[in-house]
Enzyme design. Structure first.
Site, mmCIF file in Angstrom:
data_model
loop_
_atom_site.group_PDB
_atom_site.id
_atom_site.type_symbol
_atom_site.label_atom_id
_atom_site.label_comp_id
_atom_site.label_asym_id
_atom_site.label_seq_id
_atom_site.Cartn_x
_atom_site.Cartn_y
_atom_site.Cartn_z
ATOM 1 N N THR A 49 65.365 -78.980 49.827
ATOM 2 C CA THR A 49 65.981 -77.847 49.121
ATOM 3 C C THR A 49 67.078 -78.347 48.182
ATOM 4 O O THR A 49 67.235 -77.844 47.061
ATOM 5 C CB THR A 49 66.547 -76.850 50.144
ATOM 6 O OG1 THR A 49 65.499 -76.473 51.020
ATOM 7 C CG2 THR A 49 67.099 -75.612 49.480
ATOM 8 N N SER A 79 69.101 -88.829 47.175
ATOM 9 C CA SER A 79 69.750 -89.550 46.074
ATOM 10 C C SER A 79 68.815 -89.605 44.874
ATOM 11 O O SER A 79 67.628 -89.909 45.026
ATOM 12 C CB SER A 79 70.058 -90.999 46.483
ATOM 13 O OG SER A 79 70.769 -91.063 47.695
ATOM 14 N N LEU A 139 63.500 -102.210 45.305
ATOM 15 C CA LEU A 139 62.956 -100.946 45.811
ATOM 16 C C LEU A 139 64.075 -100.044 46.353
ATOM 17 O O LEU A 139 64.827 -100.456 47.243
ATOM 18 C CB LEU A 139 61.934 -101.240 46.920
ATOM 19 C CG LEU A 139 61.244 -100.020 47.520
ATOM 20 C CD1 LEU A 139 60.359 -99.323 46.513
ATOM 21 C CD2 LEU A 139 60.459 -100.421 48.757
ATOM 22 N N ASP A 140 64.167 -98.837 45.797
ATOM 23 C CA ASP A 140 65.198 -97.864 46.197
ATOM 24 C C ASP A 140 66.605 -98.444 46.066
ATOM 25 O O ASP A 140 67.528 -98.007 46.764
ATOM 26 C CB ASP A 140 64.967 -97.369 47.638
ATOM 27 C CG ASP A 140 63.620 -96.696 47.816
ATOM 28 O OD1 ASP A 140 63.144 -96.067 46.855
ATOM 29 O OD2 ASP A 140 63.039 -96.810 48.910
ATOM 30 N N ASN A 175 64.151 -91.899 39.930
ATOM 31 C CA ASN A 175 63.447 -91.641 41.190
ATOM 32 C C ASN A 175 64.344 -90.785 42.075
ATOM 33 O O ASN A 175 65.578 -90.838 41.956
ATOM 34 C CB ASN A 175 63.127 -92.956 41.903
ATOM 35 C CG ASN A 175 62.326 -92.742 43.176
ATOM 36 O OD1 ASN A 175 61.394 -91.930 43.209
ATOM 37 N ND2 ASN A 175 62.681 -93.435 44.238
ATOM 38 N N HIS A 199 65.035 -90.149 46.148
ATOM 39 C CA HIS A 199 64.761 -90.763 47.453
ATOM 40 C C HIS A 199 65.425 -89.920 48.537
ATOM 41 O O HIS A 199 66.584 -89.532 48.402
ATOM 42 C CB HIS A 199 65.310 -92.194 47.479
ATOM 43 C CG HIS A 199 64.997 -92.903 48.762
ATOM 44 N ND1 HIS A 199 63.746 -93.392 49.040
ATOM 45 C CD2 HIS A 199 65.767 -93.161 49.851
ATOM 46 C CE1 HIS A 199 63.754 -93.938 50.246
ATOM 47 N NE2 HIS A 199 64.967 -93.814 50.767
ATOM 48 N N THR A 206 65.100 -99.764 39.407
ATOM 49 C CA THR A 206 65.179 -101.180 39.037
ATOM 50 C C THR A 206 64.139 -101.925 39.867
ATOM 51 O O THR A 206 63.403 -101.316 40.647
ATOM 52 C CB THR A 206 66.582 -101.750 39.314
ATOM 53 O OG1 THR A 206 66.831 -101.650 40.721
ATOM 54 C CG2 THR A 206 67.662 -101.010 38.532
#
Ligand code: GAR
Length: 207
Positions: free
Chosen positions: A171, A135, A143-144, A106, A108, A140
């Site tokens: 960017t 990041s 969350l985040d 993911n 974030h 997992t």
């Protein structure tokens, strides 16, 4: 290696992944793009690149468990070995996360562990932070909260608002996400013992 990209909206990170694939930098093949929203602009980006798309809408399922089973089955049927969440705005069940443990990434929009959850740019501004960023982490059940693989930092300027800051952060997202995906596709990256490992070295915990 086949991967699936999950989106909910604009898909600028998806676009960066498509560009990397087209340039031979991804070391993987985007087998399909799946969105939970049929109006996600990223679906158009995928179609224009000749990538298969699928909409799996929460409206069509009784609950989160049923949704996640359908989503997981669709991903498994594609033979994808990696799930890349790129602005996918649904929280996944523990069962789904366990099913694909170590195979989900993911991105974030904050320097985790700071600002998990929503409205990260506004929160960084309100806190008076002078640095902000993005990041990439393994997913997992928290969350985040999964192990961070790579972060990009940007400065926060006095005249910034959430939109200008988001643009600066995004960017950088477009640089670091394709890079991390290429590491995974080359077999350089894994999650083990709750940590991210690159080239058989544990990466330091973020923060
Ligand atoms: C990105 O900035 C990503 O970091 C964020 O959504 C945006 C999606 O943009 N993700 C989250 O907030 C996840 N909690 P995109 O659709 O243009 O790639």
């Amino acid at each position: 290696m086949k991967l699936v990209v999950l989106i909910s909206g604009n898909g600028s990170n998806l676009q960066a992944l498509i560009h990397a694939q087209q340039a031979g930098r991804l070391q993987g093949e985007i087998a399909a793009v799946i969105s939970n929203r049929d109006d996600a602009y990223g679906l158009q980006r995928a179609s224009e690149a000749g990538i298969a798309t699928r909409v799996i809408s929460g409206k069509d399922y009784a609950d989160r468990a049923a949704y996640d089973t359908a989503l997981g089955d669709a991903i498994a049927a594609l033979g994808a070995e990696l799930i890349v969440m790129a602005g996918f705005m649904r929280i996944l069940t523990p069962e789904f996360v366990q099913r694909f443990a170590g195979r989900m990434l993911n991105i974030h929009p904050s320097l985790l562990p700071k600002y998990q959850g929503m409205h990260t740019h506004q929160r960084a501004l309100e806190a008076g932070d002078t640095q902000h960023g993005a990041s990439v982490h393994f997913v997992t059940e928290e969350l985040d909260g999964g192990p961070v693989i790579l972060q990009a930092k940007v400065p926060v300027f006095a005249e910034d608002d959430a939109a200008s800051l988001a643009l600066r952060v995004q960017t950088q997202e477009h640089c670091i996400y394709p890079l991390v995906v290429s590491w995974f596709c080359r077999g350089r990256l894994r999650m083990q013992d709750g940590r991210a490992w690159l080239d058989d070295q544990p990466l330091p915990a973020a923060g």
